[in-house]
Write an enzyme that holds these catalytic residues in place. Structure first.
Site, PDB file in Angstrom:
ATOM      1  N   ASP B 155       0.856  -1.183   0.000  1.00  0.00           N
ATOM      2  CA  ASP B 155       0.000   0.000   0.000  1.00  0.00           C
ATOM      3  C   ASP B 155       0.898   1.240   0.000  1.00  0.00           C
ATOM      4  O   ASP B 155       1.508   1.571   1.018  1.00  0.00           O
ATOM      5  CB  ASP B 155      -0.902   0.016   1.240  1.00  0.00           C
ATOM      6  N   LYS B 218      -6.822   3.238  -3.525  1.00  0.00           N
ATOM      7  CA  LYS B 218      -7.256   3.204  -2.135  1.00  0.00           C
ATOM      8  C   LYS B 218      -7.488   4.628  -1.653  1.00  0.00           C
ATOM      9  O   LYS B 218      -6.747   5.541  -2.022  1.00  0.00           O
ATOM     10  CB  LYS B 218      -6.163   2.496  -1.310  1.00  0.00           C
ATOM     11  N   LYS B 254     -10.038   0.136  -2.703  1.00  0.00           N
ATOM     12  CA  LYS B 254     -10.004  -0.131  -1.264  1.00  0.00           C
ATOM     13  C   LYS B 254     -10.469   1.111  -0.512  1.00  0.00           C
ATOM     14  O   LYS B 254      -9.928   2.201  -0.689  1.00  0.00           O
ATOM     15  CB  LYS B 254      -8.587  -0.524  -0.823  1.00  0.00           C
TER      16      LYS B 254
END
Lengths: 286, 318, 488
Positions: B155, B218, B254
């Site tokens: 991430d 995300k 996400k």
């Protein structure tokens, strides 16, 4: 001796949605018109003024950006709750020297006055706003916007109707308020804050100080984070307060020139007093 | 075959130059904030019932990236979280494991060991999370470290400063470089939408990340408020839908931060279903980055099964 | 693990909140009464064809009684009452409507066929809000810009349509009552129930008898009402055809008239529009309330460079619309209000196909009982087609294209109607340029079908005259001093 001793209420300040005593620890004795002792109300200090202005400023963003319709519903709800406490208010208003009937009439008028201003929230822009036919390819319109934090010196009497008449218009247009209650008769004002605290009016939108007007008004007049000041409750010369207000160019509503008929149709003057007119230009073209 | 909007007929190439990238991103159709918020709010009123609700709750469990990203994290804390990830409800073996455990790079080895054989992914934040304020070399080393330690998902955070000052090429190059450093690991690109300020920027950042190699886009680090919101997710899902139309490549989304109760998770799933379609109702295409959400999902699941409201003390705190 | 499924299992709103009576009377002079010379008719649930109730129909003598009650109430009670007190009655009505909101929403959906999501989130809250807003005007009329001493007209006859039964009742009653008029209201024959439940609210609010009278019936009841010699005001919402007939009928009288009639609104989408929101706006514009909306965006005008992308996105979005049980909270498209309306929609759609336009309908299963029509759009439509000119009043969208802003204006204005229009573009100055040139009473920019009690609504040209909502909505019910006839 009565069979049962009544439980008395402590009359406190109302700041940021809470009910503190004065940070100074001082009180003033409140007597009825006939001299009977009623209460030791809080005697607010300059630091209480400071806290009240901070609370009012913090609440301004949220209150001023609610839809006008939502503000109207919230204020109307306050009127519903006021009506529910009619007897309590009548008893407290009587202490200012009124008979039962006159006190009841004042409370009724105060409730109706609150309803009147609750209805203005989503209408003042249609009366005070405008689209302006400028000579050019522009769409131009003006809308009233709330001024900000308004300091209010409420009239000494009528103790409830006077307060409602100066406070409600400030709330209706979306400003927040720091109110100095009637100095001799502050008890209905404190009870009004209990109504506000149990309504949907957010904490900090109304902040109430009791105590000496001479002590509190100059601090508010000079405070640089107060945007406007309503001097309706100043009895006598307000020159020094007005001069202090010039320090940050406050909008000032001067004390009335003569006796006020508080029961008459109040018109839109008080709504107009604490709004800013914003004009927007936008081109018209493909 | 859907006709593409003219703005996305030709996509920018990574390394194709700042001007071309800016032209593309600023040529995307705008997002009307009021309309997008109204659409998201409208979808939030949908209700799903019974079997579908049970399925949705278990799906949300399977989509969860169980996350701990605190300075106070320890191996013990991470092991506890991994145990929870493998078997979220010790009293009910029917509850599926979560999608991944998400930790800082130095704790990846602990998580890898604790999750061996479970099928639960180990995700690691990297690239000087959460601010992203480090040189590219340091960011890439951070990524390489996490990948070497066994992280299968990375991430990363974008450089919001560069994005907001219009240096899109720089942001894109960083994403592409991190993607290369990820090797086989899946790359989730954190846009930090709370700092991007407008939905127009959310759309642009989504396309910027997707065209430069993101496997997932995300919302947030969880360290900035607001974190994930429904309108933001709506706009990101529209972007992955349109990107799929244009390239046939499916990018995941996400939602991270701020999703604490099952009711909210289901609202997200409604938006996923109605915007990107049923194919995105899959842990490979949609994730929740959350920690406290999991227990509420378990509580609501038990309520669905038993008809009785559950209490928090019957679920483990980790 | 269950099979991967995502279905919105039925989530029906409970009918228990509504107690339907088997028969309803007329509401005259504060009480429910049997008709003197009228009859009765059945009202059905258009989603199931189930008969909901037997409703009294007002005959000429009933209309007389109602107008007489309204006249008496106006002279003796409502006219002389201070605005401050009228306001309090209206606030009460607003509050009671909000308190009983779910009951009204379910009843409206049963009687009308509209999705509960709309009756719950739009019709009922807006109706309450309308009363709340006008309550606030009742004591402020001197400040509303109609002179120092604006006075009510007297008795208003009001005829409303079936598409927003309760909301239209609120739009008619609230401003009339706020200004001191009394009312005789005729709800539509297919949707009388919410107005009759409103009568119960008026009773709970202790509204003085005769101030509002509600007399259900069909077209002839309405015709009798608007022709009644003791009316001071007629307000009609409905078809342009009936509106014209009423205007003719009132020619030569002193009766004041406002009309809110049909429409064929253009919804203009420029290439630079925020496309996802535009698609939502197109959907909301024409499929809200099954297209039973006079201001529906029934003509979509798309700039040619994006027409294919817009249509594909639109079709994909329409594929997610859920048609079915209106009481289901997830339903987007409910039932067509009546067999008659369904026949009219079907006939116009057939005409569209016959004239060569390309029809595309959502492939969805239609329920076995009730009146249903799938969301439909037509491409290859030209200005001369009937589907581009006539109001369909159903879920049918006609798509046309344009190349330049001037062409968009020319096509948008090429209609005898003029109720509303939509503009979608990211460019502010173009919005205003378009708004200046569109001949329509309401122009929505980057949104569609928004309503607010503070916002005036009404048409240009054959869409009618007069405005409802906000300060402007007071004017049709006030006799301003400069227009007062010498004997008034």
């Amino acid at each position: 001796m009565p069979d049962r001793l009544d439980v008395r209420k402590t009359y406190k300040l109302y700041i940021g949605g809470a009910f503190p005593r004065s940070e100074s620890g001082r009180t003033v004795t409140i007597d009825a018109a006939d001299g009977t002792f009623l209460a030791n109300a809080a005697r607010a200090s300059r630091k209480d003024v400071r806290d009240a202005v901070v609370a009012a400023r913090k609440a301004f963003g949220g209150w001023s950006t609610r839809t006008a319709y939502n503000r109207g519903q919230i204020l109307y709800r306050v009127a519903e709750l006021l009506e529910g406490r009619r007897d309590q208010f009548t008893a407290e208003v009587r202490h200012s020297g009124l008979g039962a009937q006159a006190a009841g009439r004042e409370v009724d008028a105060a409730v109706d006055r609150w309803v009147w201003y609750a209805g203005w929230t989503d209408k003042i822009a249609q009366v005070e706003g405008a689209s302006n036919p400028v000579a050019g390819p522009y769409f131009n319109f003006s809308v009233p916007e709330p001024t900000g934090v308004v300091a209010i010196v409420a009239p000494a009497t009528p103790s409830l109707l006077g307060l409602v008449s100066v406070l409600a218009p400030v709330l209706a247009t979306g400003s927040t308020a720091v109110v100095v209650a009637s100095e001799p008769h502050p008890l209905p004002a404190v009870t009004l804050t209990e109504v506000l605290a149990t309504s949907d009016v957010p904490g900090g939108v109304v902040n109430l100080l009791t105590g000496h007007v001479d002590e509190l008004a100059p601090v508010l007049a000079a405070h640089a984070d107060v945007d406007a000041m309503d001097l309706t409750g100043i009895d006598g010369d307000a020159t020094e307060l007005e001069q202090a207000a010039a320090g940050n160019v406050k909008r000032v509503l001067r004390p009335p020139a003569g006796p006020v008929d508080w029961e008459a149709d109040p018109g839109v003057e008080r709504l107009r007093a604490f709004v800013e007119t914003k004009t927007v230009w936008h081109p018209v073209g493909v | 075959m859907t006709t593409l909007h003219p703005a996305i007929e030709t996509l920018p190439e990574p390394g194709g130059g700042e001007a071309a990238l800016r032209g593309f991103l600023h040529g995307l159709p705008g997002v009307d904030q009021v309309g997008a918020e109204a659409r998201a709010a409208g979808l939030a009123t949908r209700s799903i019932k019974r079997e579908s609700k049970l399925w949705a709750l278990e799906l949300a469990v399977r989509m969860t990236d169980l996350t701990t990203l605190e300075g106070a994290d320890t191996p013990g804390k991470v092991r506890a979280l991994c145990a929870k990830a493998r078997r979220p409800d010790p009293s009910d073996p029917d509850v599926p494991p979560v999608a991944a455990v998400c930790v800082y790079p130095d704790l990846v080895p602990i998580a890898v060991a604790a999750l061996a054989g479970s099928g639960v992914h180990v995700a690691s934040v990297a690239t000087a999370f959460p601010s992203g304020r480090a040189s590219l070399a340091v960011k890439l080393a951070d990524v390489a470290d996490a990948v070497a330690a066994g992280a299968s998902e990375i991430d990363m955070v974008i450089d919001r400063g560069a994005f907001l000052s219009g240096r899109y090429g720089q942001v894109g190059e960083e994403i592409a470089a991190v993607k290369a450093a990820c090797r086989d690991a899946r790359l989730k690109v954190i846009l930090e939408t709370g700092e991007l300020a407008t939905l127009d920027n959310v759309r642009r950042a989504s396309w910027l990340a997707m065209t430069h190699g993101a496997d997932f886009i995300k919302t947030s680090t969880g360290k900035v408020s607001p974190a994930s919101t429904l309108p933001v997710i709506l706009v990101m899902l529209e972007a992955v839908r349109d990107f799929h139309d244009a390239t046939a490549r499916a990018v995941g989304v996400k939602a991270a931060g701020g999703i604490r109760v099952a009711k909210d998770a289901i609202r997200y799933l409604v938006v996923v279903h109605e915007t990107a379609g049923a194919a995105w109702l899959d842990p490979d295409r949609f994730r929740f980055g959350a920690s406290s959400l999991l227990n509420d999902l378990l509580m609501q699941r038990r309520k669905q099964l038993t008809g009785v409201y559950a209490g928090p003390d019957h679920f483990t705190l980790d | 693990m269950p099979e991967p499924t995502w279905t919105y299992a039925p989530a029906p709103e409970s009918r228990d909140v509504v107690t339907l009576r088997s028969a309803y009377g007329l509401f005259v002079d504060g009480a429910f009464t049997d008709p003197t010379d009228g009859g009765s008719f059945k009202t059905v649930n258009p989603a199931t064809e189930e008969v909901l109730a037997e409703v009294a129909q007002a005959g000429p003598a009933d209309v007389d009684r109602a107008v007489a009650a309204a006249r008496r109430a106006h002279t003796e009670v409502w006219g002389p009452m201070p605005g401050r007190e009228r306001a309090k009655y209206l606030y009460r009505i607003a509050r009671i409507l909000a308190e009983r909101a779910r009951e009204f929403a379910v009843l409206e959906t049963l009687d009308n066929g509209k999705p509960i999501r709309e009756s719950r989130d739009v019709d009922v809250p807006m109706a309450s809000a309308h009363f709340f807003h006008y309550a606030g005007w009742a004591d402020k009329l001197e400040h509303a810009g109609f002179g120092a001493e604006p006075r009510p007209l007297g008795v208003a006859g009001q005829v409303i349509p079936w598409n927003f039964p309760l909301l239209m009742a609120a739009w008619k009653l609230a401003p009339a009552l706020a200004t001191g008029n009394t009312c005789v209201l005729k709800p539509a024959e297919t949707t009388p129930l919410s107005a009759l439940l409103l009568a119960e609210v008026l009773q709970q609010a202790d509204l003085p008898p005769g101030v509002v009278n509600i007399i259900p019936g069909a077209g002839d009841t309405g015709a009798t009402l608007v022709a009644h010699p003791d009316l001071d005001k007629v307000a009609f919402t409905g078809s342009t055809e009936v509106g014209k007939a009423i205007q003719r009928q009132l020619a030569g009288t002193r009766v004041r008239l406002t009309l809110e009639l049909g429409g064929k609104a253009a919804n203009v989408v420029f290439a630079d529009a925020p496309i996802d929101q535009a698609v939502e706006g197109i959907v909301n514009g024409i499929f809200f309330n099954q297209g039973h909306v006079c201001c529906a965006g029934s003509r979509l005008l798309v700039q040619e460079s994006v027409v294919d992308a817009v249509l594909d996105t639109l079709k994909r979005r329409l594929g997610t619309l859920r048609l079915g049980d209106p009481l289901d909270k997830n339903t987007d498209i409910g039932a067509i209000n009546s067999a008659e309306q369904l026949a009219r929609i079907t006939a116009l759609v057939e005409a569209g196909e016959g004239e060569g336009a390309q029809r595309w309908s959502v492939a969805c299963e239609l329920p076995e009982h009730g009146y249903w029509f799938p969301p439909t759009l037509f491409t290859d439509v030209s200005q001369s087609h009937r589907i581009a000119r006539e109001e369909i009043f159903g879920p049918v969208l006609s798509v046309l294209t344009f190349r330049t802003p001037d062409e968009a204006i020319a096509k948008a204005n090429n209609t005898p109607y003029g109720l509303s229009a939509g503009v979608w573009t990211e460019k502010g100055s173009r919005i205003l340029w378009m708004a200046q040139r569109l001949r329509a009473g309401v122009v929505w920019a980057n949104t569609f079908n928004r309503f607010d009690p503070a916002s005036p609504f009404g048409g240009y040209q054959e869409s009618g005259f007069g405005r409802e909502g906000g300060r402007h909505g007071l004017a049709p019910y006030l006799r301003s001093p400069d227009l007062r006839s010498p004997d008034a």
